[in-house]
Design a protein around this motif. Structure first.
Motif, PDB file in Angstrom:
ATOM      1  N   TRP A   1       0.958  -1.267   0.009  1.00  0.00           N
ATOM      2  CA  TRP A   1      -0.178  -0.097   0.124  1.00  0.00           C
ATOM      3  C   TRP A   1       0.884   1.109   0.062  1.00  0.00           C
TER       4      TRP A   1
ATOM      5  N   ARG B   1      -6.961  -2.756  -4.959  1.00  0.00           N
ATOM      6  CA  ARG B   1      -7.381  -3.395  -3.747  1.00  0.00           C
ATOM      7  C   ARG B   1      -7.402  -4.840  -3.893  1.00  0.00           C
TER       8      ARG B   1
ATOM      9  N   LEU C   1     -11.936  -2.974   3.425  1.00  0.00           N
ATOM     10  CA  LEU C   1     -11.136  -4.156   2.785  1.00  0.00           C
ATOM     11  C   LEU C   1     -11.688  -5.569   3.296  1.00  0.00           C
TER      12      LEU C   1
END
Length: 192
Positions: A33, A141, A190
């Motif tokens: 990330w 993602r 998430l």
């Protein structure tokens, strides 16, 4: 995708040995990330230093390294310093690894002041509590979660933080729990 240096390889070995699969994947995702965020914002940083800090930042949440006297991020910083010196890093570079881990649980650090600490703050806040979702596109993602699935990370991490909060009421984990951290962790996009 990870740096191919002896220190990075050693950090993966330590992480693999001491983290649960969910915590290992969290640390790997935190690195990824941060890399994605840095690329999107043109942030220059020390890749090896950031990687080692990302991989070791939660080591003091594990039973072998949990300090009963100091906050997990401070104990984790101390562990990173020991790791880095043992890996042959100069003392000032080892101190940077320590600082990044401590600062990831402090007030926001600007990218132009300390890029590695900023990246770890952004990455962990996203991975733990879903902060700054606009920074991470759905396709990114999906790719990251496919490579490093969550494996029940949210509940495992929350249990670690609640344990830290009970035993260390003055620590950053206690502050996070007291400020409705459980709800933020459980609402993380998430995990949806």
């Amino acid at each position: 995708m990870f740096p191919s240096t002896p220190s990075a390889t050693a950090a993966v070995s330590v992480a693999t040995r001491f983290y649960t699969p969910a915590l290992f994947n969290h640390c790997a995702r935190s690195y990824v990330w941060g890399m994605k965020y840095a690329a999107a914002h043109d942030i220059t940083f020390d890749d090896e230093l950031y990687f080692v800090a990302a991989m070791l930042h939660d080591l003091a949440l594990t039973a072998p390294f949990d300090s009963h006297r100091i906050a997990f991020e401070e104990a984790g910083g101390d562990l990173a310093w020991v790791f880095a010196v043992a890996a042959g890093w100069p003392v000032d570079r080892a101190a940077r690894a320590e600082e990044i881990i401590v600062l990831h649980m402090r007030d926001d650090v600007a990218a132009d002041v300390d890029p590695e600490s900023h990246l770890l703050q952004v990455a962990t806040a996203w991975d733990v509590a879903g902060r700054r979702p606009e920074e991470f596109a759905s396709e990114v993602r999906a790719q990251v979660l496919e490579q490093y699935p969550r494996l029940g990370f949210g509940e495992e991490f929350l249990a670690c933080f609640e344990d830290q909060a009970r035993r260390k009421p003055d620590g950053a984990a206690a502050a996070a729990v007291a400020s409705n951290g459980a709800a933020r962790i459980r609402a993380n996009p998430l995990d949806q």
